[in-house]
Design a protein around this motif. Structure first.
Motif, mmCIF file in Angstrom:
data_model
loop_
_atom_site.group_PDB
_atom_site.id
_atom_site.type_symbol
_atom_site.label_atom_id
_atom_site.label_comp_id
_atom_site.label_asym_id
_atom_site.label_seq_id
_atom_site.Cartn_x
_atom_site.Cartn_y
_atom_site.Cartn_z
ATOM 1 N N THR A 31 0.927 -1.109 0.130
ATOM 2 C CA THR A 31 0.044 0.217 -0.190
ATOM 3 C C THR A 31 0.832 1.205 -0.091
ATOM 4 N N ALA A 32 0.509 2.155 -0.910
ATOM 5 C CA ALA A 32 1.294 3.622 -0.780
ATOM 6 C C ALA A 32 0.201 4.444 -0.136
ATOM 7 N N THR A 33 0.531 5.257 0.722
ATOM 8 C CA THR A 33 -0.507 6.162 1.360
ATOM 9 C C THR A 33 -0.399 7.306 0.544
ATOM 10 N N ALA A 34 -1.466 8.107 0.584
ATOM 11 C CA ALA A 34 -1.658 9.244 -0.015
ATOM 12 C C ALA A 34 -0.626 10.225 -0.274
ATOM 13 N N GLN A 35 0.224 10.421 0.896
ATOM 14 C CA GLN A 35 1.158 11.296 1.211
ATOM 15 C C GLN A 35 2.332 10.724 0.312
ATOM 16 N N GLU A 36 2.428 9.464 0.413
ATOM 17 C CA GLU A 36 3.668 8.954 -0.528
ATOM 18 C C GLU A 36 3.359 9.076 -1.703
ATOM 19 N N LEU A 37 2.056 9.179 -2.336
ATOM 20 C CA LEU A 37 1.893 9.064 -3.785
ATOM 21 C C LEU A 37 1.891 10.810 -4.087
ATOM 22 N N VAL A 38 1.459 11.504 -3.285
ATOM 23 C CA VAL A 38 1.814 12.879 -3.571
ATOM 24 C C VAL A 38 3.029 13.295 -3.835
ATOM 25 N N ASP A 39 4.248 12.709 -2.553
ATOM 26 C CA ASP A 39 5.584 13.000 -2.962
ATOM 27 C C ASP A 39 6.032 12.408 -4.194
ATOM 28 N N ALA A 40 5.559 11.447 -4.476
ATOM 29 C CA ALA A 40 5.934 10.527 -5.461
ATOM 30 C C ALA A 40 5.795 11.285 -7.015
ATOM 31 N N LEU A 41 4.613 12.012 -6.970
ATOM 32 C CA LEU A 41 4.260 12.540 -8.289
ATOM 33 C C LEU A 41 4.724 14.098 -8.402
ATOM 34 N N TRP A 42 4.851 14.624 -7.220
ATOM 35 C CA TRP A 42 4.951 16.271 -7.262
ATOM 36 C C TRP A 42 6.174 16.684 -6.372
ATOM 37 N N GLY A 43 6.661 15.739 -5.524
ATOM 38 C CA GLY A 43 7.752 16.262 -4.775
ATOM 39 C C GLY A 43 7.379 17.211 -3.767
ATOM 40 N N GLU A 44 8.160 17.942 -3.799
ATOM 41 C CA GLU A 44 8.135 19.111 -2.631
ATOM 42 C C GLU A 44 7.262 20.376 -3.098
ATOM 43 N N GLU A 45 6.511 20.358 -4.349
ATOM 44 C CA GLU A 45 5.517 21.378 -4.725
ATOM 45 C C GLU A 45 4.422 20.842 -5.184
ATOM 46 N N PRO A 46 3.552 20.065 -4.280
ATOM 47 C CA PRO A 46 2.207 19.479 -4.822
ATOM 48 C C PRO A 46 1.161 20.556 -5.127
ATOM 49 N N PRO A 47 0.130 20.346 -5.924
ATOM 50 C CA PRO A 47 -0.810 21.418 -6.000
ATOM 51 C C PRO A 47 -1.639 21.325 -4.889
ATOM 52 N N THR A 48 -2.505 22.210 -4.671
ATOM 53 C CA THR A 48 -3.350 22.575 -3.541
ATOM 54 C C THR A 48 -4.427 21.218 -3.593
ATOM 55 N N ALA A 49 -4.866 20.897 -4.637
ATOM 56 C CA ALA A 49 -5.968 19.916 -4.752
ATOM 57 C C ALA A 49 -5.289 18.414 -4.956
ATOM 58 N N ALA A 50 -3.962 18.202 -4.472
ATOM 59 C CA ALA A 50 -3.291 16.959 -4.694
ATOM 60 C C ALA A 50 -4.129 15.654 -4.435
ATOM 61 N N LEU A 51 -5.046 15.574 -3.182
ATOM 62 C CA LEU A 51 -5.725 14.565 -2.817
ATOM 63 C C LEU A 51 -6.628 14.379 -3.490
ATOM 64 N N GLN A 52 -7.428 15.418 -4.021
ATOM 65 C CA GLN A 52 -8.503 15.041 -4.835
ATOM 66 C C GLN A 52 -8.027 14.638 -6.104
ATOM 67 N N SER A 74 -8.402 0.249 -2.355
ATOM 68 C CA SER A 74 -8.309 1.528 -1.473
ATOM 69 C C SER A 74 -8.121 1.007 0.086
ATOM 70 N N GLU A 75 -7.097 1.368 0.910
ATOM 71 C CA GLU A 75 -7.067 0.847 2.184
ATOM 72 C C GLU A 75 -6.225 1.799 2.727
ATOM 73 N N ALA A 76 -6.340 2.034 4.108
ATOM 74 C CA ALA A 76 -5.612 2.758 5.075
ATOM 75 C C ALA A 76 -5.176 4.291 4.433
ATOM 76 N N GLY A 77 -5.947 4.871 3.958
ATOM 77 C CA GLY A 77 -5.697 6.311 3.452
ATOM 78 C C GLY A 77 -5.050 6.241 2.082
ATOM 79 N N GLY A 78 -4.660 5.051 1.463
ATOM 80 C CA GLY A 78 -4.066 4.752 0.417
ATOM 81 C C GLY A 78 -4.523 3.978 -0.824
ATOM 82 N N TYR A 79 -3.396 3.559 -1.468
ATOM 83 C CA TYR A 79 -3.896 2.648 -2.603
ATOM 84 C C TYR A 79 -2.989 1.546 -2.867
ATOM 85 N N ALA A 80 -3.430 0.365 -3.450
ATOM 86 C CA ALA A 80 -2.599 -0.507 -3.622
ATOM 87 C C ALA A 80 -2.962 -1.520 -5.026
#
Length: 213
Positions: A31-52, A74-80
């Motif tokens: 499982t990748a948490t939502a934050q891990e996916l945000v970091d993976a896709l956008w690094g240190e500058e994610p868009p404001t609507a990254a989770l959506q 979908s599990e534990a606030g992330g995806y696998a």
């Protein structure tokens, strides 16, 4: 990053959506948490609507998977992405299986069999890995997969020399050494190929150039 059902290519969406797909596939079912996916896709500058945006990508990936949409969990606030043994084949896993079989064949003295399996592994590369995908996660794995390809090439070229295919190996090694001039193993193999082809002066010239570099 492409997906196929039989001979039909599946539309996997934008580069960012495919980057999310790659990030999930390369975790081998973890499982990748939502934050891990945000970091993976956008690094240190994610868009404001990254989770959506992640939720939108997940929905579109499920739609693309069709009757296999249940594989995206979908599990534990992330995806696998979880596949059964007969549900999907990943090029990276097939390459690893061929490479392992090649090592076993070489250890058993079957050099031609080992060369064949290394070539089967290398044939799974189709240009640059994760081409067109941005983000630090894709970049890190792109570097890893490029390095792995070079290591597999070095193993196969070493076998080429061991079975006497010096001339063919020499041509390939000349081009590879030009592309990767600081890679000592390629230079070593090139010198051996030239020497065994009766081109001692050229082998010595490669040594002198390598020493200078």
């Amino acid at each position: 990053v492409r997906a196929w059902r039989g001979t039909d290519s599946l539309a996997m969406g934008t580069p960012q959506q495919r980057a999310m797909l790659a990030a999930l596939l390369l975790r081998n079912g973890r499982t990748a948490t939502a934050q891990e996916l945000v970091d993976a896709l956008w690094g240190e500058e994610p868009p404001t609507a990254a989770l959506q945006t992640l939720r939108t990508y997940a929905s579109r990936i499920r739609k693309a998977l069709g009757d296999q949409s249940h594989l995206l969990v979908s599990e534990a606030g992330g995806y696998a992405l979880r596949f059964g043994d007969d549900e999907a084949e990943l090029d990276v896993d097939l390459a690893a299986a061929h490479a392992a079989a090649a090592e076993q064949a070489a250890a058993a003295g079957d050099l031609e069999g080992a060369r064949r399996r290394y070539n089967e592994a290398l044939a799974l590369w189709d240009g640059e890995p994760l081409a067109g995908l941005s983000g630090p996660y894709a970049e890190g794995h792109r570097n890893r997969l490029n390095e792995w390809r070079l290591v597999l090439l070095e193993h196969r070229l070493d076998l080429d020399l061991r079975v006497g295919a010096h001339a063919d190996a020499g041509h390939e090694l000349t081009a590879l050494s030009a592309d990767h001039p600081l890679r000592e193993r390629l230079r070593e193999l090139l010198m051996i190929a030239l020497y065994r082809s009766g081109r001692q002066a050229e082998a010595l010239a490669v040594y002198a150039d390598t020493r200078r570099l």
